[in-house]
Enzyme design. Structure first.
Site, PDB file in Angstrom:
ATOM      1  N   ASP A 171    -114.558  14.232 -41.070  1.00  0.00           N
ATOM      2  CA  ASP A 171    -114.950  12.897 -41.528  1.00  0.00           C
ATOM      3  C   ASP A 171    -114.077  12.401 -42.869  1.00  0.00           C
ATOM      4  OD1 ASP A 171    -116.047  15.073 -43.313  1.00  0.00           O
ATOM      5  OD2 ASP A 171    -117.015  13.636 -44.482  1.00  0.00           O
TER       6      ASP A 171
ATOM      7  N   ASP B  99    -112.191  16.960 -45.711  1.00  0.00           N
ATOM      8  CA  ASP B  99    -112.806  18.338 -45.352  1.00  0.00           C
ATOM      9  C   ASP B  99    -112.433  18.649 -44.078  1.00  0.00           C
ATOM     10  OD1 ASP B  99    -114.619  17.033 -44.204  1.00  0.00           O
ATOM     11  OD2 ASP B  99    -115.962  16.962 -45.925  1.00  0.00           O
TER      12      ASP B  99
ATOM     13  N   TYR C 294    -124.531  14.160 -46.326  1.00  0.00           N
ATOM     14  CA  TYR C 294    -125.060  12.893 -45.712  1.00  0.00           C
ATOM     15  C   TYR C 294    -126.338  12.846 -45.439  1.00  0.00           C
ATOM     16  CZ  TYR C 294    -120.073  12.202 -44.770  1.00  0.00           C
ATOM     17  OH  TYR C 294    -118.720  11.971 -45.059  1.00  0.00           O
TER      18      TYR C 294
ATOM     19  N   GLU D 107    -110.565  10.363 -52.230  1.00  0.00           N
ATOM     20  CA  GLU D 107    -110.643  11.040 -50.911  1.00  0.00           C
ATOM     21  C   GLU D 107    -110.880   9.856 -49.767  1.00  0.00           C
ATOM     22  OE1 GLU D 107    -113.449  14.336 -48.804  1.00  0.00           O
ATOM     23  OE2 GLU D 107    -114.163  13.515 -50.536  1.00  0.00           O
TER      24      GLU D 107
END
Length: 611
Positions: free
Chosen positions: A71, A74, A223, A468
């Site tokens: 995603d 990571d 999430y 990120e």
């Protein structure tokens, strides 16, 4: 706010007047998805510093979950944001595929969608079972490792009737329905397969209701489904109506608009979690196409909320989106640009819907021309690409001043292909995470989290809130960049979409031109049948030695294979001659076959010798 923005624009005329290469930005933004790939990488992988990873995903659960996307920075595969990513890539293609084709990027964009949908097919092995996560965010974040070195827990987590997840199933249904439209012309069998999965998943989501993070509790920290699942049920129904023209889904939108919040929620956010503004925009298109039938009064209330969102983004509504001094829409410090790209996409498509229907946007401050809505969306993209007080591009690799210390495991650690020495879980933090130098691998096209409420940004690897990237940052941007690059072209955005024919994609690392290769590989579909609601295909592959020498040490790389194979011997991550064949004489052929419920696998030659 307007006078302040004017002053800022006048202070940085070179950035504004210089313009942007939106075509280049589009190419780079699509390329980013190849860096996020999990599984067996294909022969035409362009991000060459990545290698195969996650090859045992799902094995402990007795299911093949190899593939899909990581995603963000990571190495976890989270189903909900992955599905939203695929939905938005598909929507971008459906609206602006013609512009993508002009720039030669339509094929790459479709490949990006298919990498996700191939995974979803495998993650949905039964009508009421969907795997929604592979890996554990907690153990993954404890480590700083390349995907190729992962030692973290790779267990798979699923939803089913006893452990429902209507939001996850609904979003995945939307993704597969939207993608079925993308492939309808180019691969009808694959399109039908995706649509079949989408319809099953919608039924699953609607029949067994519940939030997915109540079933996959590990996802709550990363999430959490704050909005619940009502928006995803409407979102999936809207996409299924678009894909099928089945009145059942139109009626679902009409009958459930009030009870599920589609006509009630006035939003200032559109994201992987909150889909209402997207639903309201899709339903507005149905209304403007004249297809609402006797549900037109209900759909008009959807549209009122869609226009509330647009007006709020423009700063012309009753509750407006905050902006930074430099003019960027701002919602939160942590990965704010995800909201900017998704809102910019909705503003872009809605402006084209309005222009096609020859009407204006109606805000509390008065009527607004569609061009003003599009211009504001463009200003947000321009900010991301460098027209901002810091003159910083928040797309990695675009321009000259962009983030160099991206919070991303794979890009921050030397490529496995350059140095395959194992990087340990904690050793990665000590050796690579803490480095003050730039990343050894350029994460081309990645949209990072972006600046804070005052346009400030710190390019530091440990500043995950700002540095990120994420797949769902890029996905909506594809459509906007295609529109900016290719223009409108006089297309009526309310007419049915037919994507243009694909141009051959010629990019190939270390190519072996087919016309000179001594080894020919020819695949063909030989039969198909239905079983338990799925269509299975049998493919025959003929391998021929076209040289005048004996072929030995032949190795195949086979990706996107989802079923049994006969006639080759598995050897590590590749395949070799069958056990009864040690070499292939000049001019001779042999056959192997495989069966699975998808389009043909990708078969390529990775090694051979001629003696």
């Amino acid at each position: 706010m307007a006078p302040l923005l004017l002053v800022l624009v006048l202070c940085i005329p070179t950035m504004v007047l210089g313009g942007h290469d939106y075509g280049q930005a589009l190419s780079k933004s699509i390329l980013f998805f190849e860096a996020q790939r999990s599984g067996h990488l294909p022969w035409n992988q362009r991000v060459s510093w990545r290698a195969n990873s996650g090859l045992n995903d799902g094995k402990a659960s007795g299911v093949d979950l190899v593939g899909g996307y990581y995603d963000a920075g990571d190495n976890v595969k989270f189903g909900l944001p992955m599905a939203f990513t695929v939905t938005m890539m598909s929507w971008s293609i459906l609206e602006y595929g013609k512009q993508m084709a002009k720039s030669g990027e339509l094929g790459h964009a479709m490949e990006a969608v298919k990498w996700g949908t191939d995974y979803f097919i495998k993650a949905h092995p039964h009508p009421y079972v969907l795997y929604g996560e592979v890996g554990d965010g907690n153990s993954d974040h404890y480590c700083w490792q390349r995907p190729e070195d992962m030692t973290t827990d790779r267990r798979a987590y699923r939803i089913d009737p006893s452990n429902p997840g209507s939001d996850l199933a609904g979003e995945t249904a939307a993704a597969m329905a939207a993608a079925s439209l993308v492939f309808r012309r180019h691969d009808p069998a694959y399109s039908a397969e995706l649509l079949h999965h989408a319809q099953q998943l919608f039924e699953f989501a609607d029949k067994y209701r519940g939030k997915y993070d109540g079933s996959i509790t590990l996802a709550q920290k990363y999430y959490r489904s704050v909005s619940g699942y009502n928006d995803e049920l409407l979102w999936a129904a809207a996409w299924l109506f678009r894909a099928t023209n089945n009145q059942y889904y139109l009626e679902y939108l009409g009958k459930n608009g009030d009870s599920l919040g589609g006509t009630g929620w006035a939003m200032t956010e559109f994201s992987w979690d909150v889909k209402y503004a997207g639903v309201q925009t899709l339903v507005s298109k149905i209304l403007m196409q004249g297809r609402a039938g006797h549900y037109a009064p209900v759909f008009e209330r959807y549209q009122q909320k869609a226009e509330y969102f647009m007006c709020s983004c423009l700063g012309r509504g009753t509750r407006n989106v905050q902006r930074t001094p430099g003019g960027l829409m701002f919602r939160q410090r942590w990965n704010n640009l995800q909201f900017v790209t998704s809102a910019s996409f909705l503003m872009t498509v809605y402006s084209d819907y309005l222009a096609s229907s020859r009407r204006n946007l109606h805000c509390s401050s008065g009527a607004i021309a569609p061009s003003a809505l599009f211009s504001f969306a463009k200003s947000q993209v321009d900010y991301i690409l460098g027209d901002n007080p810091r003159a910083t591009s928040y797309m990695v690799g675009y321009g000259t001043n962009y983030p160099r210390q991206v919070h991303h495991r794979a890009s921050s650690i030397v490529s496995f292909k350059v140095n395959p020495t194992f990087v340990s879980c904690r050793g990665g933090y000590a050796t690579w995470f803490s480095r003050k130098a730039g990343d050894p691998n350029l994460l081309t096209g990645a949209i990072v989290g972006g600046p804070d409420a005052y346009d400030n940004f710190a390019d530091q690897r440990n500043n995950y809130e700002q540095t990120e990237p994420a797949t769902y940052n890029n996905a909506p941007l594809l459509g906007v960049l295609a529109r900016l690059s290719g223009g409108h072209g006089g297309y009526n955005q309310l007419l049915p979409v037919e994507l243009p024919a694909l141009k051959p994609i010629v990019s190939r690392p270390n190519p072996v031109p087919a016309i000179t290769s001594p080894v020919a590989v020819e695949q063909k579909l030989t039969s198909s049948w239905n079983s338990n609601g799925r269509t299975y295909y049998r493919y025959s592959t003929i391998v021929t030695n076209k040289s005048d020498k004996t072929l030995q040490n032949l190795r195949f790389s086979i990706s996107k294979l989802y079923g049994p194979l006969w006639g080759l011997t598995k050897s590590g991550d590749s395949y070799t001659f069958p056990s009864w064949l040690r070499s292939l004489p000049a001019g001779k052929s042999f056959e192997f076959v495989y069966i699975h419920s998808s389009s043909q696998a990708e078969v390529s030659i990775s090694n051979y010798t001629l003696e």
